[in-house]
Design a protein around this motif. Sequence first.
Motif: not given
Length: 252
Positions: A57-63, A44-46
């Motif tokens: 924000l949820l900060k992720i890669l799809l893959t 989680i970032c801002h």
Amino acid sequence: MNERIQEKLSILADAAKYDVSCSSSGGKRKNEQKGLGNAEGMGICHSFTEDGRCVSLLKILLTNHCIFDCAYCVSRRSNDVKRAAFTVDEVVDLTINFYRRNYIEGLFLSSGIFSSPDYTMERLVRIVKKLRTEHKFNGYIHVKTIPGASPELIAEAGLYADRLSVNIELPSELALQTLAPEKNYQEILTPMAQIRDGIIQHKEEKALFKKVPQFATAGQSTQLIVGASQENDLQIIKLSDSLYQGYGLKRV
């Protein structure tokens, strides 16, 4: 959350921490004794809205699977790291469930490139479209577009994402050829120009018509790696200025 999703989240949130397109305090304090809070640099970032509000924000890669072997990237094809990939529905469900628990107010979504740019971009678009149309999600969404993806997919992403961005990667075409020879500088600049033109068109149509489709209303941004190649500070400043002036970026 089941263990399989939890493992994917751990891998793909950690891999996304190298994307610095969100604000960070730089803190690295972990929660190791079941206390309150966690400043670990992933997950989680801002970011900040135009009126100064801070949103989580949820900060992720799809893959983190990737067909490219860029020397500077932790997800490069030749790197021996644990790989994972979310499905479209898994990202949608995570976003909605985290939002309902008040963990987040939006989504920052990027991805390694698996199979092809279009294959990857199509899945990113499906995620944001499903969030907006099926779940009526009105939180902030930032999507990293995939260089080389078709203009139609990038245009569709702009209908659902608040912000789009394209990583310019390195300060010069020579540096890109040296460190990421499989990538093409023009394939990076082309979607940036398309997004710029889409934003301008939206503003012009909005002045003429009462109701027009949204298009990346929070603008576009980019990022680049400094120090991996020989460019000096002046060259990087000039590049940044040209990107701001030529592509109307919100941030480099």
